[in-house]
Write an enzyme that holds these catalytic residues in place. Structure first.
Site, PDB file in Angstrom:
ATOM      1  CG  LEU A  56      16.157  63.449  38.870  1.00  0.00           C
ATOM      2  CD1 LEU A  56      15.310  63.009  39.669  1.00  0.00           C
ATOM      3  CD2 LEU A  56      15.291  63.767  37.515  1.00  0.00           C
ATOM      4  CB  CYS A  64      34.291  44.612  32.663  1.00  0.00           C
ATOM      5  SG  CYS A  64      32.706  44.409  31.945  1.00  0.00           S
ATOM      6  CB  THR A  90      15.666  53.529  40.913  1.00  0.00           C
ATOM      7  OG1 THR A  90      15.925  51.868  40.489  1.00  0.00           O
ATOM      8  CG2 THR A  90      14.537  53.716  42.308  1.00  0.00           C
ATOM      9  N   GLY A 135      20.954  54.599  46.804  1.00  0.00           N
ATOM     10  CA  GLY A 135      20.835  56.586  47.581  1.00  0.00           C
ATOM     11  C   GLY A 135      21.667  57.240  47.399  1.00  0.00           C
ATOM     12  CE1 TYR A 177      28.257  46.432  39.463  1.00  0.00           C
ATOM     13  CE2 TYR A 177      26.122  46.710  38.630  1.00  0.00           C
ATOM     14  CZ  TYR A 177      27.061  46.036  38.440  1.00  0.00           C
ATOM     15  OH  TYR A 177      27.086  44.950  37.926  1.00  0.00           O
ATOM     16  CB  SER A 178      29.041  53.114  38.467  1.00  0.00           C
ATOM     17  OG  SER A 178      29.005  55.061  40.109  1.00  0.00           O
ATOM     18  N   GLY A 180      18.531  57.402  38.240  1.00  0.00           N
ATOM     19  CA  GLY A 180      19.085  55.853  38.246  1.00  0.00           C
ATOM     20  C   GLY A 180      20.065  55.985  39.490  1.00  0.00           C
TER      21      GLY A 180
END
Length: 397
Positions: A171, A362, A196, A178, A135-136, A174
């Protein structure tokens, strides 16, 4: 003798890197806050007067070198690093007090804000996300890339920018569902951690890690990243994609301080964030914070970059992915509208209209340049072991 004593007193005020001084009478003394790394040699008695000692010592000794009065013994890098070493940064805020204020006023609200957007149910996100559940912003290397291919491109690009090596620790702040930590563990042989606050994402990521046979190689933590113990965890590389926008304007220093404390010296950090292109860097659009991202704040480029040096983070490269995000959102909006009628009844008509205008709005924001999205590559302190150019990041061979 008086000149030597005056110089000695001035040198004792030097509280940075350590060095040795050999005076013109062949006596030696160490100065500075660390063991000496080089030697300053006075070949003769200097010509300056005691009043000249009011000048900066680096100027005074540098001028004496030019005049042939002083010589140096040791590595020039150590000499330059000591002469130009900066005093510790005095932050314009108290981090402890800022963290306490966040705990008292924002912590429960922050978890609630994350829940309000990311725990809306997998049915919703499955309706428009691809199989990676990313989701990016995606990365379209070719015009005809599918959304899945573009998301894998983005994950691959992001990890290439970290120059990962087998056995390193990574690391993901957010970590979503996964995909990135799974890919990193499989392709690069790193021990990948994700963190998260979303219970849905945590559960799904754990299930996926187990299904991929990556237990012990990838793991996910359900915790606020600020609570991650930097004494227990130190990482070679850190990545954060699409999370920075949830930090909040006044808490940006806490974010960078935590990243710096978790990163090993010379370690790399890849920050991927939406960016506010308003020159005044005004608050995030009120409609978005009310209906879509409560508590969110889209930072400006200037305020983001200006914060890096305060925490010892050095900018290596920046890349804008603005047009890629416009296309990503176009794909999401099309998929959402193609599947919205099959969503469970809990997603009513008002909700569907809300998310339709959010996704399409957006898309327009990125296409018209109201918003940008960028990837910053940063190192903790100086890292001279990286490749001299970044071409290997984009070279598929």
């Amino acid at each position: 003798m008086f000149k030597k004593e005056a110089l000695n007193m001035a040198l004792q005020l030097w509280k940075k890197g350590g060095f040795t001084v050999r005076f013109w009478d062949d006596t030696e003394k160490n100065y500075g806050s660390t063991p000496p790394k080089f030697k300053v040699i006075f070949k003769q008695e200097p010509t300056f007067s005691p009043s000249d000692l009011k000048e900066d010592l680096d100027v005074l000794i540098g001028s004496a070198y030019v005049d042939g009065i002083v010589d140096f013994e040791g590595n020039l890098d150590d000499i330059v690093a000591t002469a130009f070493q900066k005093d510790p940064v005095k932050l314009p805020y108290h981090l402890g007090a800022l963290r306490q204020k966040m705990i008292e006023e924002e912590e429960k609200r922050e978890k609630s804000n994350i829940h309000a957007h990311y725990d809306l149910g997998n049915d919703l996100f499955d309706s428009f996300l691809d199989a990676t559940k990313t989701y990016s912003c995606a990365y379209f290397k070719h015009e005809d890339d599918s959304l899945y291919e573009a998301q894998m491109n983005k994950i691959d690009l992001s990890l290439r920018k970290l120059f990962l090596k087998p056995g390193e620790t990574l690391l993901d702040i957010g970590c979503g569902w996964g995909e990135l930590i799974i890919y990193a563990a499989k392709k690069y042989g790193v021990h990948a951690y994700g963190i998260t606050l979303s219970e849905d994402q945590y559960k799904t990521a754990k299930e996926r890690i187990h299904k991929e046979g990556l237990d012990g190689k990838a793991e996910v933590i359900l915790e606020n990243y600020l609570d991650l113990d930097s004494d227990a965890y130190q990482f070679d590389k850190i990545v954060s994609i699409g999370m920075f926008e949830h930090v909040g304007k006044k808490y940006l220093p806490l974010y960078f301080n935590k990243v710096a404390s978790l990163l090993k010296p010379g370690g790399l950090f890849m920050l991927h964030s939406i960016l506010n292109m308003d020159p005044q860097e005004k608050q995030t659009n009120n409609w978005m914070t009310k209906y879509i991202f409560p508590g969110g704040y889209v930072p400006g480029i200037r305020e983001t970059v200006s914060t890096f040096p305060l925490f010892g983070l050095r900018l290596i490269a920046f890349e804008s992915l603005r047009r890629h995000y416009a296309k990503t959102l176009h794909c999401w909006a099309e998929a959402f509208n193609a599947h919205k009628d099959s969503l469970p009844p809990v997603y009513d008509e008002k909700f569907k209209r809300l998310w339709d205008i959010y996704l399409r709005g957006c898309e327009s924001g990125f296409r018209t340049g109201v918003l940008d999205v960028g990837q910053f590559i940063l190192s903790k302190g100086v890292n001279n072991d990286l490749p001299m150019t970044l071409e290997s990041i984009y070279n598929d061979k």
